[in-house]
Design a protein around this motif. Structure first.
Motif, PDB file in Angstrom:
ATOM      1  N   ARG A 129     -14.167  20.559  -3.029  1.00 27.37           N
ATOM      2  CA  ARG A 129     -12.964  20.739  -2.522  1.00 27.37           C
ATOM      3  C   ARG A 129     -11.888  20.523  -3.366  1.00 27.37           C
ATOM      4  O   ARG A 129     -11.946  19.565  -4.071  1.00 27.37           O
ATOM      5  N   PHE A 130     -10.660  21.352  -2.925  1.00 25.32           N
ATOM      6  CA  PHE A 130      -9.543  21.290  -3.825  1.00 25.32           C
ATOM      7  C   PHE A 130      -8.418  21.249  -2.898  1.00 25.32           C
ATOM      8  O   PHE A 130      -8.389  21.793  -2.194  1.00 25.32           O
ATOM      9  N   THR A 131      -7.246  20.281  -3.576  1.00 26.00           N
ATOM     10  CA  THR A 131      -6.050  20.590  -3.062  1.00 26.00           C
ATOM     11  C   THR A 131      -4.929  20.816  -4.161  1.00 26.00           C
ATOM     12  O   THR A 131      -5.139  20.519  -5.170  1.00 26.00           O
ATOM     13  N   TYR A 132      -3.971  21.795  -3.659  1.00 21.35           N
ATOM     14  CA  TYR A 132      -3.285  22.336  -4.930  1.00 21.35           C
ATOM     15  C   TYR A 132      -1.920  22.443  -4.220  1.00 21.35           C
ATOM     16  O   TYR A 132      -1.830  23.163  -3.037  1.00 21.35           O
ATOM     17  N   ASP A 133      -0.867  21.631  -4.479  1.00 20.03           N
ATOM     18  CA  ASP A 133       0.364  21.504  -3.890  1.00 20.03           C
ATOM     19  C   ASP A 133       1.449  22.231  -4.896  1.00 20.03           C
ATOM     20  O   ASP A 133       1.040  22.144  -6.225  1.00 20.03           O
ATOM     21  N   ARG A 134       2.339  22.811  -4.577  1.00 19.60           N
ATOM     22  CA  ARG A 134       3.324  23.373  -5.283  1.00 19.60           C
ATOM     23  C   ARG A 134       4.788  22.634  -5.075  1.00 19.60           C
ATOM     24  O   ARG A 134       4.883  21.836  -4.140  1.00 19.60           O
ATOM     25  N   GLY A 135       5.610  23.081  -5.942  1.00 24.82           N
ATOM     26  CA  GLY A 135       6.954  22.348  -5.612  1.00 24.82           C
ATOM     27  C   GLY A 135       8.230  23.413  -5.295  1.00 24.82           C
ATOM     28  O   GLY A 135       7.827  24.564  -4.963  1.00 24.82           O
ATOM     29  N   ALA A 136       9.259  22.859  -5.549  1.00 20.75           N
ATOM     30  CA  ALA A 136      10.689  23.844  -5.533  1.00 20.75           C
ATOM     31  C   ALA A 136      10.682  24.452  -6.813  1.00 20.75           C
ATOM     32  O   ALA A 136      10.572  23.878  -7.826  1.00 20.75           O
ATOM     33  N   SER A 137      11.144  25.643  -6.706  1.00 17.10           N
ATOM     34  CA  SER A 137      11.625  26.304  -7.857  1.00 17.10           C
ATOM     35  C   SER A 137      12.741  26.043  -8.782  1.00 17.10           C
ATOM     36  O   SER A 137      12.587  25.836 -10.050  1.00 17.10           O
ATOM     37  N   ASN A 138      13.613  25.257  -7.946  1.00 17.25           N
ATOM     38  CA  ASN A 138      14.670  24.624  -8.531  1.00 17.25           C
ATOM     39  C   ASN A 138      15.495  25.436  -9.757  1.00 17.25           C
ATOM     40  O   ASN A 138      15.492  24.975 -11.018  1.00 17.25           O
ATOM     41  N   PRO A 139      16.016  26.685  -9.688  1.00 15.16           N
ATOM     42  CA  PRO A 139      16.525  27.483 -10.514  1.00 15.16           C
ATOM     43  C   PRO A 139      17.624  26.749 -11.018  1.00 15.16           C
ATOM     44  O   PRO A 139      18.447  25.840 -10.206  1.00 15.16           O
ATOM     45  N   MET A 140      18.027  26.929 -12.269  1.00 15.99           N
ATOM     46  CA  MET A 140      19.490  26.200 -12.808  1.00 15.99           C
ATOM     47  C   MET A 140      20.714  26.579 -11.713  1.00 15.99           C
ATOM     48  O   MET A 140      21.509  25.729 -11.393  1.00 15.99           O
ATOM     49  N   GLU A 141      20.604  27.933 -11.236  1.00 16.12           N
ATOM     50  CA  GLU A 141      21.846  28.219 -10.250  1.00 16.12           C
ATOM     51  C   GLU A 141      20.994  28.226  -8.980  1.00 16.12           C
ATOM     52  O   GLU A 141      20.104  28.777  -8.733  1.00 16.12           O
ATOM     53  N   THR A 142      21.779  27.551  -8.122  1.00 15.70           N
ATOM     54  CA  THR A 142      21.247  27.431  -6.596  1.00 15.70           C
ATOM     55  C   THR A 142      21.685  28.695  -6.024  1.00 15.70           C
ATOM     56  O   THR A 142      22.334  29.656  -6.778  1.00 15.70           O
ATOM     57  N   ARG A 143      21.325  28.968  -4.787  1.00 20.61           N
ATOM     58  CA  ARG A 143      21.859  30.083  -4.143  1.00 20.61           C
ATOM     59  C   ARG A 143      23.300  30.044  -3.726  1.00 20.61           C
ATOM     60  O   ARG A 143      24.035  29.086  -3.773  1.00 20.61           O
ATOM     61  N   GLY A 144      23.905  31.409  -3.586  1.00 20.92           N
ATOM     62  CA  GLY A 144      25.510  31.234  -3.478  1.00 20.92           C
ATOM     63  C   GLY A 144      25.640  32.890  -2.898  1.00 20.92           C
ATOM     64  O   GLY A 144      24.955  33.701  -3.023  1.00 20.92           O
ATOM     65  N   ILE A 145      26.540  32.726  -2.053  1.00 27.68           N
ATOM     66  CA  ILE A 145      27.205  34.129  -1.557  1.00 27.68           C
ATOM     67  C   ILE A 145      28.683  33.965  -1.271  1.00 27.68           C
ATOM     68  O   ILE A 145      29.194  33.157  -0.820  1.00 27.68           O
ATOM     69  N   VAL A 146      29.304  35.356  -1.814  1.00 27.07           N
ATOM     70  CA  VAL A 146      30.869  35.246  -1.236  1.00 27.07           C
ATOM     71  C   VAL A 146      30.755  36.775  -0.271  1.00 27.07           C
ATOM     72  O   VAL A 146      30.360  37.792  -0.988  1.00 27.07           O
ATOM     73  N   ALA A 147      31.597  36.742   0.375  1.00 21.78           N
ATOM     74  CA  ALA A 147      31.742  38.032   1.060  1.00 21.78           C
ATOM     75  C   ALA A 147      33.271  38.374   1.325  1.00 21.78           C
ATOM     76  O   ALA A 147      34.091  37.220   1.540  1.00 21.78           O
ATOM     77  N   GLN A 148      33.838  39.474   1.058  1.00 17.46           N
ATOM     78  CA  GLN A 148      34.991  39.947   1.212  1.00 17.46           C
ATOM     79  C   GLN A 148      35.112  41.215   2.006  1.00 17.46           C
ATOM     80  O   GLN A 148      34.618  42.239   1.618  1.00 17.46           O
ATOM     81  N   TRP A 149      35.973  41.208   3.076  1.00 18.06           N
ATOM     82  CA  TRP A 149      36.194  42.559   3.696  1.00 18.06           C
ATOM     83  C   TRP A 149      37.499  43.092   3.499  1.00 18.06           C
ATOM     84  O   TRP A 149      38.556  42.185   3.563  1.00 18.06           O
ATOM     85  N   ASP A 150      37.706  44.276   2.824  1.00 15.09           N
ATOM     86  CA  ASP A 150      38.830  44.835   2.580  1.00 15.09           C
ATOM     87  C   ASP A 150      39.078  45.899   3.736  1.00 15.09           C
ATOM     88  O   ASP A 150      38.648  46.838   3.770  1.00 15.09           O
ATOM     89  N   HIS A 151      40.043  45.355   4.556  1.00 13.86           N
ATOM     90  CA  HIS A 151      40.333  46.306   5.887  1.00 13.86           C
ATOM     91  C   HIS A 151      40.998  47.495   5.508  1.00 13.86           C
ATOM     92  O   HIS A 151      40.976  48.266   6.481  1.00 13.86           O
ATOM     93  N   LYS A 152      41.642  47.507   4.581  1.00 14.25           N
ATOM     94  CA  LYS A 152      42.520  48.797   4.107  1.00 14.25           C
ATOM     95  C   LYS A 152      41.301  49.873   3.611  1.00 14.25           C
ATOM     96  O   LYS A 152      41.277  51.065   3.972  1.00 14.25           O
ATOM     97  N   ALA A 153      40.299  49.459   2.947  1.00  8.88           N
ATOM     98  CA  ALA A 153      39.201  50.273   2.326  1.00  8.88           C
ATOM     99  C   ALA A 153      37.992  50.381   3.361  1.00  8.88           C
ATOM    100  O   ALA A 153      37.098  51.221   3.167  1.00  8.88           O
TER     101      ALA A 153
END
Lengths: 289, 779
Positions: B188-212
């Motif tokens: 019997r084996f148990t195998y746990d993993r972790g979090a990938s922890n990239p140097m940059e975490t997630r992020g998002i920027v959104a911009q609506w250009d109402h003219k275009a």
């Protein structure tokens, strides 16, 4: 991970800093190097309404060796400055040895000894070193000043004998007797990480090679830095043979109260304490020769 | 100039920008009037939401919007099933996908409940603190086996139990294999993993250009094209109206392939509604519970062998924690199930897994993506078998390797890409031999004995692995020669540090006879190229690389045709090199690629009917199935037998990923993978309480290996080209990470002579403390 709003004061004198602290009481925290407080604020674990920043206060960071080999360290002395201070390295070499294991160079460049001791993290190296060196702390407030022995200063996790209006101003270390040796040893998961166990050993021998005095203290070993007086006393009068060390290690394991962490179970911590206490004592004994 | 570009150890085209801080990351996007988002997240693993009071938050100065699930109206929809399950007979699969904001019940710590948008992140976080949510805590589902019991609470009340999937796959007749076995090994084996922890975490920027009438979204995604298509559909915009840019990204490792994260759904919606740019950057604390992870598997395995140690069959039954939702379908457990067979000839296999919903963070692929679990089980089983049979551990492996003449080798299972699990090519014995030689296997017994005489405990590990890579569906690439003579390459995949700006440039330069530095690569901008799936499953070099190759071959043809017309000669007489075409033997008769590009795009005059302008081509590549890479890792470790602190003395990687595009980049990939493997094996562990709280959600307590913990390693190669793509290459993104757990377990057992003491290492991750407990069961 942004701190809650706070007012920031930057006094330029000790008197001014103490007056601010007296005025704001428990709403205020002193800001020294900020290496513990600022992360806690970013996590919003700490939300002081007022910060009294000591970084512009003159005269709190002196390091001086007395003619008798005693050492005084201003509370705002940076850990890196102590680590590199030629006089301190000579008078109390365990300081530099332990500081080398305190976090990383960047943190030591900013962090201060006074801030570290006032934070009173039982996993921190320096409170244990202070116990082993029988340090005394000069404490000031607008009401006056007093001295407290390291053994009476640390009351619990993140809890000290400092009153709300008081500041740890200076650390005073008595001279080490002739034929003394010291050693700091710790086991951490990674370099610079919190120790799973750390041991400070201070040993003195006489001209005949018999041990005359021992002080032992551990970090990550209980709610405060933990001294091990019974283990220490068991070595006085011996030559620190392997059997003597084994007996002292067994006693030390009974004198500490490790609580475990995500990195180490209490049983493993206790085991480690015995292992590295024996190693630290052996090293200190060699250095005492 | 070198004419061969593929295979050169070139430094990376992108590094000057990255190293001097001139590369654009999502958090570098600063726009006028930009607002900042913060999220109130569940503090409970499982709780009913009784009420949410946002009045004080809304009243705080600087707060622009406070949004709950109710406020989203019809925009509130569970996320899409990203990867539907393959057609496996008799399987159970119950899909439950993540929601933008929790409604009625929270299912894991960190699940977003309320979104706040304010003039600054500081104010937004202050306002999060103003919100009062009345929760009724409910008993959470945490342990895998407890989750299966009939009286367990359920993560999803509308399901009969906590089983997300129940899948059985078989090859051959295991019962018959078992009946004739000389040896049966059960573990019997148990195998746990972790979090990938990239140097940059997630992020998002959104911009609506109402003219275009155009929405621009900068996102740390590994799959910008799918995000663009999905957002357009969700927001009722045409695909032309949405541009998704995945700029430089500080590490992906799989979790940035998940979609849609709640924040990806909400930030663009908010930008549209408010008509102001909105930014959200995940902080590290959020990352620990809000970004997907990989987690526990518990395997019960039986290995049937004949008297010589040849594998007759394997039976395996495992449970896997899939977290609170399963948008990624069965990718991780299928990888475990399939990869368990490793590089060995296994005539019979009987494998069942159950994926279990728990009240923990979602599980989606993270580098290795379940493969390391399978490798761990098989390699540990072989170690146990070697001891039982009195065989050398290298010898039992050698006896079971798939022979070089057995390829393509059919494993008769369905893999994560829905294709049959077939190993396209391989030659495994030389890999193992090379690793044994490089680590000094033959001399190690003497070395170990000598060290032991000095009181030092040395151990050696050697393990084998395979990595299914380079799966479909497809990727595309567009190559164009500019009037300057420089070449552009555009592709739809995102890039997170893999060296695409260089390796793809090499593929193109190889065909076009230009300097690799003169090929400008664009990845992850849907306004530049908007077909493709994304960067995952070690497929960039294989699938995108092959598409780039195809496009470059077409452009080469156009170049030669245009030049032949210009010189009025046969194409066969032309030489394409050094950024120009010349006539063979007449080097002064020369025309540059820039001049040819201008000829191919005339401003005046007539062209022949049917002429397509420009020296440009777009090509797509979709492999029929994945290419199987393989390798072996070997290590000599020293353990302080009292403190259990390890020191890695030597580390050898032998890797076969077919044709190597750039050995320097490949070496970086492998070393980074090994670093993450070491983290997984000995440093990283997500520690949860029984009530579903994560105890070490910071980088002070969750220990990533540092430069001091990762040894120098010898990285050696063998090359068995894949017949599945024109470059002959196989993926290399995950191989470094896959076998390290098995390697540590074996080397530690060796160093401390644990088997002789009746102790085996059957779990990952390890730590000094855990190792001491294993060695001292009575404390």
């Amino acid at each position: 991970m942004k701190p809650a709003p706070f007012d920031w004061h930057a006094p330029e004198s000790v008197a001014e800093a103490l007056a601010l602290k007296a005025r704001h009481g428990e709403d205020a925290r002193f800001l020294a190097g900020g290496q513990s407080l600022v992360p806690a604020m970013n996590f919003r674990i700490a939300q002081p309404a007022v910060l009294v920043d000591l970084n512009r206060v003159a005269g709190l960071d002196a390091i001086a060796v007395g003619a008798d080999g005693s050492l005084t360290i201003g509370a705002m002395a940076r850990n890196a400055a102590i680590e590199r201070h030629a006089g301190a390295v000579k008078s109390h070499p365990i300081l530099a040895e332990a500081l080398h294991e305190v976090a990383h160079p960047q943190v030591r460049n900013r962090g201060t000894l006074g801030g570290n001791l006032s934070h009173a993290d039982p996993a921190s190296e320096m409170p244990a070193v202070m116990l082993a060196l029988a340090a005394r702390f000069l404490i000031r407030s607008a009401r006056g000043e007093r001295q407290v022995a390291a053994a009476e200063f640390f009351l619990g996790p993140l809890t000290t004998a400092l009153e709300l209006d008081e500041m740890l101003a200076e650390i005073r270390l008595p001279p080490l007797p002739p034929r003394s040796g010291t050693a700091w040893l710790e086991i951490a998961r990674r370099r610079g990480e919190y120790a799973m166990m750390g041991v400070a050993a201070v040993v003195t021998r006489d001209a005949a090679g018999i041990c005359t005095a021992v002080r032992l203290a551990c970090c990550s070993a209980g709610p405060t830095p933990m001294a091990a007086p019974k283990a220490a006393a068991s070595l006085v009068g011996t030559k620190l043979t392997d059997a003597d060390l084994a007996q002292a290690a067994a006693l030390l394991k009974q004198e500490i109260a490790p609580t475990g962490s995500v990195q180490a179970s209490p049983a493993y911590q206790r085991h480690l304490a015995g292992v590295i206490a024996a190693r630290a004592l052996a090293t200190a004994w060699e250095r005492a020769a | 100039m070198e004419t061969r570009q593929i295979g050169r150890p070139l430094t990376r085209n992108e590094d000057p920008r990255l190293l001097t801080g001139r590369a654009l990351f999502v958090d570098d996007v600063e726009l006028p009037g930009m607002l900042h988002a913060a999220f109130l997240r569940s503090p409970h693993a499982r709780a009913a939401i009784r009420s949410i009071d946002t009045d004080a938050a809304k009243a705080r100065a600087g707060v622009v919007a406070v949004i709950t699930a109710e406020d989203l109206g019809e925009y509130w929809q569970p996320g899409p099933l990203l990867v539907p399950p393959p057609p496996i007979k008799g399987m159970v699969f119950r899909q439950r996908c993540q929601v933008p904001l929790a409604k009625g019940e929270v299912r894991h710590v960190g699940e977003p409940v309320v979104m706040v948008v304010a003039e600054s992140r500081y104010v937004a976080e202050d306002a999060v603190g103003d919100i009062v949510v009345e929760y009724e805590p409910l008993p959470p589902v945490i342990g895998l086996e407890a989750a299966l019991s009939s009286d367990s609470p359920r993560v999803h009340a509308d399901l009969p139990d906590n089983i997300a999937a129940d899948v059985h796959q078989a090859k051959g007749d295991y019962a018959a294999a078992r009946a004739k076995a000389a040896h049966l090994i059960r573990r019997r084996f148990t195998y746990d993993r972790g979090a990938s922890n990239p140097m940059e975490t997630r992020g998002i920027v959104a911009q609506w250009d109402h003219k275009a009438e155009k929405l621009t979204v900068w996102d740390t995604t590994q799959a910008p094209v799918f995000i663009r298509n999905g957002l357009a559909a969700m927001l009722g915009l045409s695909e032309r109206q949405v541009r998704v840019v995945a700029p430089f990204i500080g590490g992906g490792f799989g979790p940035k392939m998940m979609m849609f994260y709640p924040e990806e759904v909400l930030v663009p919606w908010m930008a549209l509604r408010l008509d102001r740019p909105v930014k959200w950057i995940e902080d590290r604390l959020e990352h620990f519970t809000a970004t997907t992870q990989e987690r526990s598997q518990v395997h019960d395995c039986e290995l049937a062998l004949d008297a010589r140690g040849k594998i007759l069959g394997v039976r395996d039954d495992f449970l896997m924690d899939t977290g609170a939702y399963n948008p990624y379908g069965l990718t991780v457990p299928l990888n475990s199930q399939c990869t368990l067979l490793n590089c060995y000839d296994v005539p019979a296999y009987d494998s069942r897994f159950r994926a279990i919903y728990t009240n923990r963070t979602l599980v989606t692929p993270y580098r290795g993506a379940g493969r390391q679990h399978g490798i761990f089980v098989m390699e540990r089983m072989l170690d146990a078998a070697a001891r039982e049979l009195g065989l050398d551990r290298a010898e039992i492996r050698r006896r079971n390797l798939i022979p070089a003449d057995a390829f393509p080798y059919h494993n008769e299972l369905i893999y994560q890409d829905f294709a049959p699990l077939t190993y396209d090519s391989g030659n495994y014995a030389p890999i193992l031999d090379k690793a044994l030689h490089a680590i000094g296997y033959a001399e190690f017994a003497a070395e170990k004995a000598k060290a032991r005489a000095e009181g030092r405990h040395l151990g050696l590990g050697v393990v084998c692995y395979v990595e299914g890579t380079g799966i479909g569906p497809y990727e595309g690439a567009k190559v164009r020669v500019q009037a300057s003579g420089k070449v552009t390459l555009a592709t739809g995949v995102g890039t997170q540090g893999q060296g695409h700006f260089t390796s793809f440039a090499q593929v193109v330069a190889e065909q076009l006879g230009v300097d690799v530095r003169d090929v400008e690569v664009t990845t992850g901008d849907t306004d530049v190229f908007d077909w493709g799936a994304g960067t995952f499953a070690s497929r960039g070099a294989v699938v995108t690389g092959s598409a780039a190759h195809g496009a470059a071959v077409e452009v080469r043809t156009k170049i030669l045709k245009t030049a032949a017309e210009h010189f009025e000669c046969a194409e066969a007489d032309l030489v394409l090199a050094d950024g120009a075409v010349s006539i063979a033997g007449v080097p002064e008769n020369r025309i540059t690629l820039g001049e040819l590009a201008r000829l191919a795009n005339p401003m005046r005059g007539a062209v022949k009917p049917g002429t397509v302008p420009g020296l440009e081509a777009t090509s797509y590549f979709g492999p029929q199935m994945g290419a199987t890479a393989a390798g072996a890792h070997a290590m000599v470790i020293e353990i302080d037998a009292q403190t259990m602190r390890p020191t890695i003395l030597r580390y050898v990687v032998v890797h076969d990923c077919g044709t190597v595009l750039n050995p320097l980049i490949l070496s970086g990939q492998i070393q980074g993978g090994v670093a993450q493997g070491i983290g997984n094996a000995f440093f990283e562990e997500l520690v949860w309480t029984d009530d579903g709280q994560l105890l070490n959600a910071s980088l002070a307590d969750y220990l990533l290996p540092t430069a001091l913990d990762v040894p120098r390693m010898d990285v050696l190669h063998t090359e068995t080209p894949s017949p599945l793509n024109p470059l002959g290459t196989k993926g290399a993104g995950e191989g470094g990470a896959i076998p390290v757990g098995a390697l540590f377990a074996q080397a530690i057992e060796d160093a401390l002579d644990l088997p002789a003491r009746g102790i085996e290492v059957s779990e990952i991750p390890l730590s000094p403390s855990r190792l001491w407990e294993i060695c001292n069961p009575s404390g």
